[in-house]
Design a protein around this motif. Sequence first.
Motif, PDB file in Angstrom:
ATOM      1  N   ARG A  76       1.350  -1.359   0.222  1.00 46.61           N
ATOM      2  CA  ARG A  76      -0.018   0.056  -0.020  1.00 46.61           C
ATOM      3  C   ARG A  76       0.875   1.320   0.330  1.00 46.61           C
ATOM      4  NH1 ARG A  76      -2.759  -1.188   4.105  1.00 46.61           N
ATOM      5  NH2 ARG A  76      -1.595   0.230   5.626  1.00 46.61           N
ATOM      6  N   ASP A  77       1.970   1.120   0.939  1.00 47.74           N
ATOM      7  CA  ASP A  77       2.647   2.683   1.076  1.00 47.74           C
ATOM      8  C   ASP A  77       3.304   2.563   0.068  1.00 47.74           C
ATOM      9  OD1 ASP A  77       2.115   3.166   3.924  1.00 47.74           O
ATOM     10  OD2 ASP A  77       3.796   1.691   4.238  1.00 47.74           O
ATOM     11  N   VAL A  78       4.439   1.616  -1.422  1.00 45.10           N
ATOM     12  CA  VAL A  78       4.391   1.638  -2.240  1.00 45.10           C
ATOM     13  C   VAL A  78       3.852   2.590  -3.157  1.00 45.10           C
ATOM     14  CG1 VAL A  78       6.764   0.371  -3.815  1.00 45.10           C
ATOM     15  CG2 VAL A  78       6.617   0.442  -1.436  1.00 45.10           C
ATOM     16  N   THR A  79       2.335   1.398  -3.448  1.00 40.36           N
ATOM     17  CA  THR A  79       2.080   1.924  -4.586  1.00 40.36           C
ATOM     18  C   THR A  79       1.723   3.237  -4.350  1.00 40.36           C
ATOM     19  OG1 THR A  79       0.989  -0.522  -4.481  1.00 40.36           O
ATOM     20  CG2 THR A  79      -0.298   1.717  -5.353  1.00 40.36           C
ATOM     21  N   ARG A  80       1.134   4.107  -3.222  1.00 39.94           N
ATOM     22  CA  ARG A  80       0.650   5.639  -2.793  1.00 39.94           C
ATOM     23  C   ARG A  80       2.072   6.553  -3.314  1.00 39.94           C
ATOM     24  NH1 ARG A  80      -3.408   6.856   0.078  1.00 39.94           N
ATOM     25  NH2 ARG A  80      -5.362   5.909   0.762  1.00 39.94           N
ATOM     26  N   PHE A  81       2.925   5.568  -2.477  1.00 42.97           N
ATOM     27  CA  PHE A  81       4.157   7.090  -3.459  1.00 42.97           C
ATOM     28  C   PHE A  81       4.503   6.873  -4.554  1.00 42.97           C
ATOM     29  CE2 PHE A  81       8.996   6.330  -4.761  1.00 42.97           C
ATOM     30  CZ  PHE A  81       9.376   7.324  -3.917  1.00 42.97           C
ATOM     31  N   LEU A  82       4.239   5.312  -5.467  1.00 42.90           N
ATOM     32  CA  LEU A  82       4.209   5.916  -6.817  1.00 42.90           C
ATOM     33  C   LEU A  82       2.538   5.956  -7.626  1.00 42.90           C
ATOM     34  CD1 LEU A  82       5.811   1.819  -7.744  1.00 42.90           C
ATOM     35  CD2 LEU A  82       6.586   3.855  -7.868  1.00 42.90           C
ATOM     36  N   ALA A  83       1.715   6.151  -6.972  1.00 44.33           N
ATOM     37  CA  ALA A  83       1.095   7.115  -8.016  1.00 44.33           C
ATOM     38  C   ALA A  83       0.480   8.245  -8.054  1.00 44.33           C
ATOM     39  CB  ALA A  83      -1.087   6.696  -7.257  1.00 44.33           C
ATOM     40  N   PHE A  84       1.398   8.724  -6.466  1.00 40.42           N
ATOM     41  CA  PHE A  84       1.887  10.531  -6.021  1.00 40.42           C
ATOM     42  C   PHE A  84       2.224  10.889  -7.179  1.00 40.42           C
ATOM     43  CE2 PHE A  84       4.582  13.409  -4.360  1.00 40.42           C
ATOM     44  CZ  PHE A  84       3.616  15.429  -4.586  1.00 40.42           C
ATOM     45  N   LEU A  85       3.694  10.327  -7.480  1.00 44.53           N
ATOM     46  CA  LEU A  85       4.594  10.230  -8.672  1.00 44.53           C
ATOM     47  C   LEU A  85       3.982  10.728  -9.639  1.00 44.53           C
ATOM     48  CD1 LEU A  85       8.005   8.636  -7.232  1.00 44.53           C
ATOM     49  CD2 LEU A  85       7.664  11.181  -6.947  1.00 44.53           C
ATOM     50  N   SER A  86       3.962   9.550 -10.684  1.00 46.63           N
ATOM     51  CA  SER A  86       2.546   9.748 -11.545  1.00 46.63           C
ATOM     52  C   SER A  86       1.857  10.470 -11.996  1.00 46.63           C
ATOM     53  CB  SER A  86       2.009   8.604 -11.735  1.00 46.63           C
ATOM     54  OG  SER A  86       1.166   9.031 -12.721  1.00 46.63           O
ATOM     55  N   THR A  87       1.477  11.764 -10.589  1.00 48.72           N
ATOM     56  CA  THR A  87       0.365  13.264 -10.679  1.00 48.72           C
ATOM     57  C   THR A  87       1.655  13.942 -10.734  1.00 48.72           C
ATOM     58  OG1 THR A  87      -0.986  11.545  -9.300  1.00 48.72           O
ATOM     59  CG2 THR A  87      -1.439  13.836  -9.750  1.00 48.72           C
ATOM     60  N   HIS A  88       2.244  13.869  -9.471  1.00 52.22           N
ATOM     61  CA  HIS A  88       3.162  15.221  -9.015  1.00 52.22           C
ATOM     62  C   HIS A  88       4.046  15.646 -10.822  1.00 52.22           C
ATOM     63  CE1 HIS A  88       5.234  17.908  -7.239  1.00 52.22           C
ATOM     64  NE2 HIS A  88       5.998  17.295  -7.127  1.00 52.22           N
ATOM     65  N   ARG A  89       4.635  14.244 -10.959  1.00 46.48           N
ATOM     66  CA  ARG A  89       5.151  14.316 -12.490  1.00 46.48           C
ATOM     67  C   ARG A  89       4.413  14.480 -13.838  1.00 46.48           C
ATOM     68  NH1 ARG A  89      11.057  11.781 -11.861  1.00 46.48           N
ATOM     69  NH2 ARG A  89      11.530  14.042 -12.455  1.00 46.48           N
ATOM     70  N   GLY A  90       3.352  14.207 -13.851  1.00 50.45           N
ATOM     71  CA  GLY A  90       2.851  14.246 -15.278  1.00 50.45           C
ATOM     72  C   GLY A  90       2.803  12.968 -15.978  1.00 50.45           C
ATOM     73  N   GLY A  91       2.936  11.765 -15.271  1.00 48.66           N
ATOM     74  CA  GLY A  91       2.692  10.399 -16.075  1.00 48.66           C
ATOM     75  C   GLY A  91       3.779   9.550 -15.222  1.00 48.66           C
ATOM     76  N   THR A  92       4.301   8.327 -15.214  1.00 48.31           N
ATOM     77  CA  THR A  92       4.748   7.609 -15.189  1.00 48.31           C
ATOM     78  C   THR A  92       6.461   7.368 -15.526  1.00 48.31           C
ATOM     79  OG1 THR A  92       3.852   5.419 -16.535  1.00 48.31           O
ATOM     80  CG2 THR A  92       2.975   5.423 -14.564  1.00 48.31           C
ATOM     81  N   ALA A  93       7.273   6.816 -14.931  1.00 47.14           N
ATOM     82  CA  ALA A  93       9.002   7.136 -15.937  1.00 47.14           C
ATOM     83  C   ALA A  93       9.517   6.034 -15.115  1.00 47.14           C
ATOM     84  CB  ALA A  93       9.581   8.567 -15.272  1.00 47.14           C
ATOM     85  N   ALA A 129       7.950  16.863  -1.447  1.00 49.14           N
ATOM     86  CA  ALA A 129       6.417  16.624  -1.865  1.00 49.14           C
ATOM     87  C   ALA A 129       5.617  15.942  -1.192  1.00 49.14           C
ATOM     88  CB  ALA A 129       6.378  17.090  -3.117  1.00 49.14           C
ATOM     89  N   TRP A 130       6.106  14.443  -1.709  1.00 47.93           N
ATOM     90  CA  TRP A 130       5.604  12.815  -1.575  1.00 47.93           C
ATOM     91  C   TRP A 130       4.468  12.767  -0.004  1.00 47.93           C
ATOM     92  CZ3 TRP A 130       7.530   8.558   0.827  1.00 47.93           C
ATOM     93  CH2 TRP A 130       6.980   8.071   1.607  1.00 47.93           C
ATOM     94  N   MET A 131       5.611  13.545   0.918  1.00 53.17           N
ATOM     95  CA  MET A 131       5.962  12.775   2.449  1.00 53.17           C
ATOM     96  C   MET A 131       5.306  13.995   3.071  1.00 53.17           C
ATOM     97  SD  MET A 131      10.076  12.726   3.233  1.00 53.17           S
ATOM     98  CE  MET A 131       9.639  12.592   5.213  1.00 53.17           C
ATOM     99  N   ALA A 132       4.874  15.247   2.398  1.00 51.45           N
ATOM    100  CA  ALA A 132       4.047  16.775   2.975  1.00 51.45           C
ATOM    101  C   ALA A 132       2.215  16.213   2.693  1.00 51.45           C
ATOM    102  CB  ALA A 132       4.512  18.179   1.676  1.00 51.45           C
ATOM    103  N   HIS A 133       2.601  15.648   1.258  1.00 54.41           N
ATOM    104  CA  HIS A 133       0.972  14.793   0.575  1.00 54.41           C
ATOM    105  C   HIS A 133       1.058  13.881   1.777  1.00 54.41           C
ATOM    106  CE1 HIS A 133      -2.078  13.212  -1.914  1.00 54.41           C
ATOM    107  NE2 HIS A 133      -1.087  12.318  -1.801  1.00 54.41           N
ATOM    108  N   GLU A 134       1.254  13.054   2.446  1.00 57.08           N
ATOM    109  CA  GLU A 134       1.061  12.266   2.784  1.00 57.08           C
ATOM    110  C   GLU A 134       0.679  12.813   4.475  1.00 57.08           C
ATOM    111  OE1 GLU A 134       0.919   8.133   2.526  1.00 57.08           O
ATOM    112  OE2 GLU A 134       0.683   9.611   0.300  1.00 57.08           O
ATOM    113  N   ARG A 135       0.981  13.547   4.959  1.00 53.05           N
ATOM    114  CA  ARG A 135       1.097  14.192   6.056  1.00 53.05           C
ATOM    115  C   ARG A 135      -0.265  14.742   5.814  1.00 53.05           C
ATOM    116  NH1 ARG A 135       4.957  14.727  10.273  1.00 53.05           N
ATOM    117  NH2 ARG A 135       3.052  15.210  11.834  1.00 53.05           N
TER     118      ARG A 135
END
Length: 307
Positions: free
Chosen positions: A36-53, A68-74
Motif C-alpha cells: 500500500r505504501d509503495v503504491t501510494r508513493f508511485l501513484a503520487f509521483l505519476s500525478t506529481h510529475r505528469g506520468g509514470t517514468a 513533496a510526497w511526504m508533505a502530501h501524506e501528512r
Amino acid sequence: MTTLLSPQERDALERWLTHLRALDGAAANTITAYARDVTRFLAFLSTHRGGTAGTAALASLPQQDIRAWMAHERARGLQARSLARALSAVKGFTAWAADRDGVDATAILSTRGPKHRRKLPRPLSEDGARAMLETVGDQAREDWIAARDTAVVTLLYGCGLRISEALSLTGADHPLPDTLRITGKGGKTRLVPVLPAARDAVARYVRLCPHPLSRHEPLFRGARGGALNPRLIALVMEKTRMQLGLPATATPHALRHSFATHLLSAGGDLRAIQELLGHASLSTTQAYTAVDAARLMEVYEKAHPRA
C-alpha cells in the motif's frame, strides 16, 4: 490507485513483494502495508510529475519530490510514525530496484524520515495482571469457556505470547511441554519456557472442553467448535477490566508487555527477554527499560511528594 502505475512499475512492485516473502520472511501484514505504501508513493509521483517514468527513473528523482510526497501524506492525515514506516517501505523498494537496474538512488535512500516519539508499552501492574487472571473466567456462563479464557490469558501473561501465537497452538501441543517452540512474526522461531500455572490452566480447559481436540486442529475453540476468534478474548478482557477498574489499555497485548516489564523489574536480563519475546532487534526490547524507569519515578514521587 494501481491504475496510475505503469505495467513495469506494477511488475517491479510484485517482484519486490515476492522477494520479501521468500527471502526476508516478512509477515503478511507487513507485506500488505508495504504494498500500500509503495503504491501510494508511485501513484503520487505519476500525478506529481505528469506520468509514470519507470523504476529506473527513481535514481534521478530529486529530494524535493520526496519531500513533496511526504508533505502530501501528512496532509491526508498520516501520522509521523506511519509516515516513517511508509518511507522505510519506499527506501526498501528503491534499494531493490536500484540494485536490479544498476543505478544509484542516493536521493531517496538518504532522505530522513519524520521524527516521532516511540510509544512506550502500557503494561498492567503486577496486582492488575494477577487480578485479570483470577477474574477473567467469571465473565463466562459455561465452565469450559471460563477455563478456556483463563488458559489463554495465562499463556499471554505467563509466556509472553502474542494472541495470534497462543491461538495457533494445536491439539498436538497438549499437554504443554516444559518449553514451547513458537513461530512468531516473520517466521522467527523461539523457545519459551512454560510455567506450571500455564500448563495447569490449559490442562483444565482441555478436560472441560466438549469438542474433540485432534492433533492438527486448533487447541482453543469457540462455542460452536471452530477456531477461537481473538476478538472474543479482547471482549472478555474488556468486560473484566471494567469490572476491576483497570485502564482501557488492559488489552491482550498488554499482558505480553506486562510479562516483559515484570521480568525486567525482577532482574531479568534484557537479552534473555528479547529472546523470549522474539524481538528481532534489542532496541525494541529496550523500550521496557523506559517503562520500568518511568514507573520507578512515579513510585518515588508518590513517596516523596514535592512541597
